[in-house]
Design an enzyme around this catalytic site. Structure first.
Site, mmCIF file in Angstrom:
data_model
loop_
_atom_site.group_PDB
_atom_site.id
_atom_site.type_symbol
_atom_site.label_atom_id
_atom_site.label_comp_id
_atom_site.label_asym_id
_atom_site.label_seq_id
_atom_site.Cartn_x
_atom_site.Cartn_y
_atom_site.Cartn_z
ATOM 1 N N HIS A 1 -9.730 0.782 4.377
ATOM 2 C CA HIS A 1 -8.492 1.072 5.113
ATOM 3 C C HIS A 1 -8.801 2.054 6.245
ATOM 4 O O HIS A 1 -9.626 2.957 6.076
ATOM 5 C CB HIS A 1 -7.446 1.654 4.156
ATOM 6 C CG HIS A 1 -6.096 1.746 4.804
ATOM 7 N ND1 HIS A 1 -5.755 2.790 5.632
ATOM 8 C CD2 HIS A 1 -5.025 0.915 4.793
ATOM 9 C CE1 HIS A 1 -4.526 2.593 6.092
ATOM 10 N NE2 HIS A 1 -4.070 1.460 5.593
ATOM 11 N N GLY B 1 1.707 2.335 10.802
ATOM 12 C CA GLY B 1 2.627 3.469 10.712
ATOM 13 C C GLY B 1 3.254 3.885 12.035
ATOM 14 O O GLY B 1 3.871 4.947 12.121
ATOM 15 N N GLU C 1 -5.791 -5.194 10.148
ATOM 16 C CA GLU C 1 -4.819 -4.141 10.421
ATOM 17 C C GLU C 1 -5.209 -3.405 11.702
ATOM 18 O O GLU C 1 -6.059 -2.498 11.664
ATOM 19 C CB GLU C 1 -4.784 -3.141 9.273
ATOM 20 C CG GLU C 1 -4.310 -3.714 7.964
ATOM 21 C CD GLU C 1 -3.696 -2.639 7.079
ATOM 22 O OE1 GLU C 1 -2.513 -2.778 6.737
ATOM 23 O OE2 GLU C 1 -4.367 -1.658 6.751
ATOM 24 N N ASN D 1 0.874 -1.176 0.000
ATOM 25 C CA ASN D 1 0.000 0.000 0.000
ATOM 26 C C ASN D 1 0.911 1.226 0.000
ATOM 27 O O ASN D 1 1.450 1.611 1.024
ATOM 28 C CB ASN D 1 -0.889 -0.033 1.259
ATOM 29 C CG ASN D 1 -1.757 1.213 1.376
ATOM 30 O OD1 ASN D 1 -1.824 2.021 0.449
ATOM 31 N ND2 ASN D 1 -2.424 1.374 2.511
ATOM 32 N N TRP D 2 1.051 1.809 -1.191
ATOM 33 C CA TRP D 2 1.953 2.966 -1.308
ATOM 34 C C TRP D 2 1.356 4.237 -0.711
ATOM 35 O O TRP D 2 2.032 5.257 -0.621
ATOM 36 C CB TRP D 2 2.274 3.221 -2.786
ATOM 37 C CG TRP D 2 3.270 2.270 -3.391
ATOM 38 C CD1 TRP D 2 3.985 1.290 -2.737
ATOM 39 C CD2 TRP D 2 3.677 2.213 -4.769
ATOM 40 N NE1 TRP D 2 4.796 0.631 -3.626
ATOM 41 C CE2 TRP D 2 4.630 1.184 -4.875
ATOM 42 C CE3 TRP D 2 3.328 2.930 -5.912
ATOM 43 C CZ2 TRP D 2 5.250 0.854 -6.096
ATOM 44 C CZ3 TRP D 2 3.928 2.595 -7.127
ATOM 45 C CH2 TRP D 2 4.883 1.577 -7.205
ATOM 46 N N LYS D 3 0.077 4.204 -0.383
ATOM 47 C CA LYS D 3 -0.607 5.395 0.131
ATOM 48 C C LYS D 3 -0.369 6.584 -0.818
ATOM 49 O O LYS D 3 -0.275 6.378 -2.023
ATOM 50 C CB LYS D 3 -0.169 5.682 1.565
ATOM 51 C CG LYS D 3 -0.320 4.430 2.447
ATOM 52 C CD LYS D 3 -0.215 4.694 3.909
ATOM 53 C CE LYS D 3 -0.391 3.368 4.651
ATOM 54 N NZ LYS D 3 -0.447 3.492 6.074
ATOM 55 N N GLY E 1 2.707 -0.976 4.316
ATOM 56 C CA GLY E 1 2.770 0.428 3.950
ATOM 57 C C GLY E 1 4.220 0.876 3.801
ATOM 58 O O GLY E 1 4.845 0.691 2.743
ATOM 59 N N SER F 1 2.885 -1.961 10.491
ATOM 60 C CA SER F 1 4.316 -1.935 10.831
ATOM 61 C C SER F 1 5.042 -3.242 10.504
ATOM 62 O O SER F 1 5.933 -3.666 11.224
ATOM 63 C CB SER F 1 4.508 -1.573 12.310
ATOM 64 O OG SER F 1 4.066 -0.247 12.543
ATOM 65 N N GLU G 1 -7.345 4.580 7.308
ATOM 66 C CA GLU G 1 -7.191 6.008 6.970
ATOM 67 C C GLU G 1 -8.418 6.512 6.216
ATOM 68 O O GLU G 1 -8.813 7.675 6.360
ATOM 69 C CB GLU G 1 -5.890 6.215 6.169
ATOM 70 C CG GLU G 1 -4.671 6.110 7.086
ATOM 71 C CD GLU G 1 -3.406 5.602 6.418
ATOM 72 O OE1 GLU G 1 -3.282 5.676 5.185
ATOM 73 O OE2 GLU G 1 -2.528 5.114 7.158
HETATM 74 P P1 PGA Z 1 2.460 0.418 7.663
HETATM 75 O O1 PGA Z 1 1.045 0.615 6.957
HETATM 76 O O2 PGA Z 1 3.052 -0.867 7.131
HETATM 77 O O3 PGA Z 1 3.253 1.620 7.287
HETATM 78 O O4 PGA Z 1 2.206 0.308 9.129
HETATM 79 C C1 PGA Z 1 0.196 -0.479 6.707
HETATM 80 C C2 PGA Z 1 -1.080 -0.021 6.072
HETATM 81 O O5 PGA Z 1 -1.558 1.087 6.398
HETATM 82 O O6 PGA Z 1 -1.667 -0.714 5.225
#
Ligand code: PGA
Length: 249
Positions: free
Chosen positions: A99, A175, A169, A9-11, A235, A214, A101
């Site tokens: 997700h 993150g 998640e 997931n490159w966001k 991510g 993470s 976010e």
């Molecule tokens: P992260 O993000 O690996 O940076 O914790 C994971 C995600 O949001 O899918």
């Protein structure tokens, strides 16, 4: 056998010029048969990613891509939104839905997600549905009930079991550098598996369940070694091809 899926997931990271180099490096690595690598770029990079996936895919179909979000409407006057149909027309195989976010920063409710899941299903796209509890919910002993509600609502009316993956998640792990332990992930994954069988029938047991939050090369094995962890949603560590490739079995 359940599929293994490792997803990036490159966001809202990367620009067009960075896409080709990522794929060149990723495609130079070997990974096991039966493992699917999925890249989720922001929508503006979809065409660049799509052409790289076409270039590097072999007939195992081990490399694919998807969109991080879609509109809950099929088409029409929704300025700035992206449709499932347009994603499909560019060759997307997956849609990431729910997700945390999207839920917390953009106010997406379980009910909006139900609509998105239905649209994706109708277009024949694979749905990667994200669920997970906040820190307060975990500390309040609500982890399993939160995950149960999220799954039940989002999957109301869903029938195409073969086009579903679930990503567990925990919000507190995304993150933050504070990943769940392998045992914490296993407990929730086993619960999700049981629940999927209840909601979707026996084939619900075949749905791949990914862990995210993470994940990095140093802790990936602690998750992939668990009986009910079928993959990873990554991510930060997916932004460099080398660290992403190091997660792929
Ligand atoms: P992260 O993000 O690996 O940076 O914790 C994971 C995600 O949001 O899918």
């Amino acid at each position: 056998m359940r599929r293994q899926v490792i997803a990036a997931n490159w966001k809202m990271n990367k620009v067009a010029d960075e896409v080709e180099g990522f794929f060149e490096e990723l495609a130079s690595r070997q990974w096991s048969d039966g493992v699917e690598c999925v890249i989720f770029p922001q929508a503006l990079l979809a065409a660049a990613v799509s052409s790289q996936v076409r270039k590097w895919s072999d007939d195992r179909g081990f490399l694919s891509w998807g969109v991080q979000n879609v509109s809950a409407h099929p088409a029409g006057a929704f300025t700035g939104e992206n449709s499932v149909a347009a994603a499909k027309s560019l060759g997307a195989r997956w849609v990431l839905i729910g997700h945390s976010e999207r839920r917390t920063l953009f106010g997406e409710t379980d009910e909006i997600l139900t609509q998105k899941v239905k649209l994706a299903e109708a277009q024949g796209l694979q749905v990667m549905l994200c669920v997970g509890e906040t820190r307060a919910e975990r500390e309040g002993g609500q982890t399993l009930s939160v995950v149960e509600r999220q799954l039940k609502v989002a999957l109301a009316g869903f029938e195409e079991v073969s086009s579903l993956a679930v990503a567990y998640e925990p919000v507190w792990a995304i993150g933050t550098g504070l990943a769940a332990t392998g045992d914490q992930a296993q407990e929730v994954h086993a619960f999700i598996r049981q629940l999927l069988t209840k909601i979707l029938g026996t084939t619900g047991g075949d749905v791949p369940i990914l862990y995210g939050g993470s994940v990095k090369p140093e802790n990936a094995k602690a998750f992939l070694g668990q009986p009910d962890v079928d993959g990873l949603l990554v991510g930060g560590a997916s932004l460099e091809a080398a660290s992403f490739a190091a997660l792929v079995p």
